[in-house]
Scaffold this motif. Structure first.
Motif, PDB file in Angstrom:
ATOM      1  N   THR A 164       0.811  -1.218   0.000  1.00 55.87           N
ATOM      2  CA  THR A 164       0.000   0.000   0.000  1.00 55.87           C
ATOM      3  C   THR A 164       0.845   1.269   0.000  1.00 55.87           C
ATOM      4  N   SER A 165       2.166   1.155  -0.169  1.00 54.94           N
ATOM      5  CA  SER A 165       3.026   2.351  -0.052  1.00 54.94           C
ATOM      6  C   SER A 165       4.043   2.468  -1.181  1.00 54.94           C
ATOM      7  N   TRP A 166       3.689   1.943  -2.359  1.00 55.17           N
ATOM      8  CA  TRP A 166       4.623   1.948  -3.491  1.00 55.17           C
ATOM      9  C   TRP A 166       4.328   3.036  -4.514  1.00 55.17           C
ATOM     10  N   ALA A 167       3.131   3.605  -4.509  1.00 50.44           N
ATOM     11  CA  ALA A 167       2.659   4.427  -5.631  1.00 50.44           C
ATOM     12  C   ALA A 167       3.479   5.696  -5.828  1.00 50.44           C
ATOM     13  N   SER A 168       3.833   6.383  -4.750  1.00 49.14           N
ATOM     14  CA  SER A 168       4.569   7.643  -4.883  1.00 49.14           C
ATOM     15  C   SER A 168       5.941   7.415  -5.514  1.00 49.14           C
ATOM     16  N   ILE A 169       6.621   6.369  -5.083  1.00 49.94           N
ATOM     17  CA  ILE A 169       7.937   6.056  -5.653  1.00 49.94           C
ATOM     18  C   ILE A 169       7.791   5.668  -7.117  1.00 49.94           C
ATOM     19  N   ALA A 170       6.746   4.914  -7.444  1.00 51.28           N
ATOM     20  CA  ALA A 170       6.544   4.478  -8.831  1.00 51.28           C
ATOM     21  C   ALA A 170       6.369   5.667  -9.770  1.00 51.28           C
ATOM     22  N   LYS A 171       5.682   6.723  -9.331  1.00 55.15           N
ATOM     23  CA  LYS A 171       5.480   7.888 -10.186  1.00 55.15           C
ATOM     24  C   LYS A 171       6.801   8.596 -10.472  1.00 55.15           C
ATOM     25  N   VAL A 172       7.672   8.675  -9.469  1.00 61.33           N
ATOM     26  CA  VAL A 172       8.981   9.307  -9.683  1.00 61.33           C
ATOM     27  C   VAL A 172       9.820   8.477 -10.647  1.00 61.33           C
ATOM     28  N   ILE A 173       9.807   7.155 -10.470  1.00 65.43           N
ATOM     29  CA  ILE A 173      10.582   6.275 -11.352  1.00 65.43           C
ATOM     30  C   ILE A 173      10.063   6.376 -12.780  1.00 65.43           C
ATOM     31  N   ARG A 174       8.756   6.406 -12.954  1.00 67.74           N
ATOM     32  CA  ARG A 174       8.175   6.521 -14.297  1.00 67.74           C
ATOM     33  C   ARG A 174       8.649   7.785 -14.995  1.00 67.74           C
ATOM     34  N   THR A 175       8.674   8.910 -14.250  1.00 71.59           N
ATOM     35  CA  THR A 175       9.135  10.171 -14.842  1.00 71.59           C
ATOM     36  C   THR A 175      10.598  10.089 -15.252  1.00 71.59           C
ATOM     37  N   GLU A 176      11.435   9.503 -14.397  1.00 69.95           N
ATOM     38  CA  GLU A 176      12.862   9.384 -14.710  1.00 69.95           C
ATOM     39  C   GLU A 176      13.081   8.475 -15.918  1.00 69.95           C
ATOM     40  N   VAL A 177      12.349   7.379 -15.987  1.00 66.28           N
ATOM     41  CA  VAL A 177      12.526   6.425 -17.080  1.00 66.28           C
ATOM     42  C   VAL A 177      12.106   7.033 -18.409  1.00 66.28           C
ATOM     43  N   ARG A 178      11.011   7.796 -18.421  1.00 69.29           N
ATOM     44  CA  ARG A 178      10.544   8.405 -19.671  1.00 69.29           C
ATOM     45  C   ARG A 178      11.543   9.430 -20.207  1.00 69.29           C
ATOM     46  N   GLN A 179      12.349  10.011 -19.331  1.00 65.55           N
ATOM     47  CA  GLN A 179      13.337  10.988 -19.763  1.00 65.55           C
ATOM     48  C   GLN A 179      14.552  10.339 -20.423  1.00 65.55           C
ATOM     49  N   ILE A 180      14.844   9.087 -20.053  1.00 65.05           N
ATOM     50  CA  ILE A 180      16.074   8.461 -20.559  1.00 65.05           C
ATOM     51  C   ILE A 180      15.803   7.251 -21.451  1.00 65.05           C
ATOM     52  N   ARG A 181      14.534   6.902 -21.676  1.00 66.38           N
ATOM     53  CA  ARG A 181      14.251   5.672 -22.404  1.00 66.38           C
ATOM     54  C   ARG A 181      14.691   5.722 -23.861  1.00 66.38           C
ATOM     55  N   SER A 182      14.837   6.937 -24.423  1.00 61.67           N
ATOM     56  CA  SER A 182      15.268   7.068 -25.817  1.00 61.67           C
ATOM     57  C   SER A 182      16.772   7.284 -25.947  1.00 61.67           C
ATOM     58  N   SER A 183      17.492   7.138 -24.840  1.00 62.11           N
ATOM     59  CA  SER A 183      18.945   7.314 -24.894  1.00 62.11           C
ATOM     60  C   SER A 183      19.578   6.243 -25.772  1.00 62.11           C
ATOM     61  N   GLU A 184      20.708   6.589 -26.372  1.00 62.78           N
ATOM     62  CA  GLU A 184      21.340   5.690 -27.328  1.00 62.78           C
ATOM     63  C   GLU A 184      21.730   4.362 -26.703  1.00 62.78           C
ATOM     64  N   TYR A 185      22.252   4.386 -25.483  1.00 65.24           N
ATOM     65  CA  TYR A 185      22.712   3.137 -24.870  1.00 65.24           C
ATOM     66  C   TYR A 185      21.546   2.211 -24.541  1.00 65.24           C
ATOM     67  N   ILE A 186      20.366   2.783 -24.240  1.00 70.26           N
ATOM     68  CA  ILE A 186      19.202   1.934 -23.969  1.00 70.26           C
ATOM     69  C   ILE A 186      18.651   1.369 -25.273  1.00 70.26           C
ATOM     70  N   VAL A 187      18.584   2.199 -26.308  1.00 71.63           N
ATOM     71  CA  VAL A 187      18.136   1.715 -27.615  1.00 71.63           C
ATOM     72  C   VAL A 187      19.072   0.631 -28.128  1.00 71.63           C
ATOM     73  N   ALA A 188      20.373   0.830 -27.955  1.00 73.24           N
ATOM     74  CA  ALA A 188      21.347  -0.172 -28.398  1.00 73.24           C
ATOM     75  C   ALA A 188      21.179  -1.476 -27.639  1.00 73.24           C
ATOM     76  N   SER A 189      20.934  -1.384 -26.341  1.00 77.02           N
ATOM     77  CA  SER A 189      20.742  -2.599 -25.538  1.00 77.02           C
ATOM     78  C   SER A 189      19.506  -3.357 -25.988  1.00 77.02           C
ATOM     79  N   ARG A 190      18.422  -2.633 -26.325  1.00 69.58           N
ATOM     80  CA  ARG A 190      17.198  -3.284 -26.789  1.00 69.58           C
ATOM     81  C   ARG A 190      17.411  -3.925 -28.167  1.00 69.58           C
ATOM     82  N   CYS A 191      18.171  -3.254 -29.031  1.00 68.17           N
ATOM     83  CA  CYS A 191      18.444  -3.802 -30.362  1.00 68.17           C
ATOM     84  C   CYS A 191      19.303  -5.060 -30.285  1.00 68.17           C
ATOM     85  N   MET A 192      20.132  -5.136 -29.240  1.00 73.70           N
ATOM     86  CA  MET A 192      21.004  -6.308 -29.070  1.00 73.70           C
ATOM     87  C   MET A 192      20.303  -7.451 -28.341  1.00 73.70           C
ATOM     88  N   GLY A 193      19.003  -7.287 -28.085  1.00 72.65           N
ATOM     89  CA  GLY A 193      18.234  -8.366 -27.466  1.00 72.65           C
ATOM     90  C   GLY A 193      18.140  -8.294 -25.956  1.00 72.65           C
TER      91      GLY A 193
END
Length: 295
Positions: A164-193
């Motif tokens: 019952t106490s995870w939601a606030s942290i999850a919103k912060v993590i979601r915001t951080e992830v959306r800012q870096i999800r298009s970074s080259e190293y993450i795209v490269a990692s996804r392309c490499m499987g």
């Protein structure tokens, strides 16, 4: 002019000595709170070496006894030694705090990361659910889930508080992830499987862990408060399981007998622990803000 100054290259600024960097980084660190917290936690962990009596023993000849040479913090209305109960019960309260925080952090990291990399429609749906979840009072959810599970114990109480106490942290993590999800190293990692948990562990978590550390510390504080509140209301741990919350649940009887030590002493330890966690959490928040402002 010294030989070192003669060979100093123009335009290159010498690096600051490492000790100065460490001093600057630790400026404002709440040392008093950290030391008090460490002392309380260590005393609770090694409670057997500190306890003067069996904390569960019901000494009916000395119930509600005031503090003296034999009972350093007095006894409660059941005749149990409060000094021994403080250290033994603190271990249970701190264990619930850390276990509940571990559960809530794992849920928040996975949920927030999934929402951050999900398509727009799924991200919107997940965030709407999170907002609805946050709109319900946390204590009400804890009471509802605990009533479903029945008799409370350390594990069930930790699970109920954690889920019952995870939601606030999850919103912060979601915001951080959306800012870096298009970074080259993450795209490269996804392309490499690279699979989700590999990307989360290697690339996403190192980028948002500093941003949520203060929230994790505050969740430990919140979990301890929830356990104490539930025990005080009679919905927490039973009296035979000693914790700071179950000790405070005897407050009603203590007020009727003017036994101030039954309320004051466990309350002082609980408040001291919460203040220490709050100060450390605030320092981590300010440190994270300074780091972001320097980027």
């Amino acid at each position: 002019m010294t030989e070192k100054e003669l060979f100093t290259m123009v335009g290159i600024r010498p690096e600051a000595p490492a000790p100065e960097k460490k001093v600057r980084r630790l400026k404002g660190f709440p040392w008093v709170s950290a030391i008090l917290l460490a002392v309380i936690v260590l005393c609770c962990i090694f409670a057997e070496g500190i306890m003067t009596k069996n904390p569960a023993y019901l000494d009916l000849e000395n119930f509600s006894a005031a503090p003296d040479a034999e009972f350093l913090f007095g006894t409660d209305t059941l005749g149990r030694d409060i000094f021994s109960g403080i250290w033994y019960g603190g271990r249970i309260s701190i264990l619930i705090g850390f276990l509940a925080t571990l559960i809530s952090t794992v849920i928040a990291v996975v949920y927030g990361a999934v929402s951050g990399i999900a398509p727009v429609w799924l991200d919107t749906l997940m965030m709407r659910f999170t907002e609805i979840f946050l709109s319900v009072p946390g204590l009400l959810l804890v009471l509802f889930l605990q009533a479903i599970l029945g008799q409370a114990n350390v594990l069930t109480l930790s699970v109920v508080i954690g889920v019952t106490s995870w939601a606030s942290i999850a919103k912060v993590i979601r915001t951080e992830v959306r800012q870096i999800r298009s970074s080259e190293y993450i795209v490269a990692s996804r392309c490499m499987g690279g699979r989700f948990f590999h990307i989360l562990r290697k690339h996403l978590a190192p980028n948002f862990i500093a941003s949520i550390m203060f929230m994790v510390v505050m969740n430990v504080r919140g979990a301890i408060v929830s356990e104490s509140t539930l025990s005080f209301m009679g919905m927490g741990l039973p009296l035979e399981i000693i914790s700071w919350g179950s000790m405070l649940s005897l407050a009603g009887n203590a007020l009727l007998t003017d036994s101030w030590w039954i309320i004051l002493i466990p309350g002082v330890f609980l408040v001291t622990l919460l203040i220490c966690l709050t100060n450390i959490g605030n320092y981590l928040r300010k440190a994270a803000n300074r780091k972001e402002s320097n980027l």
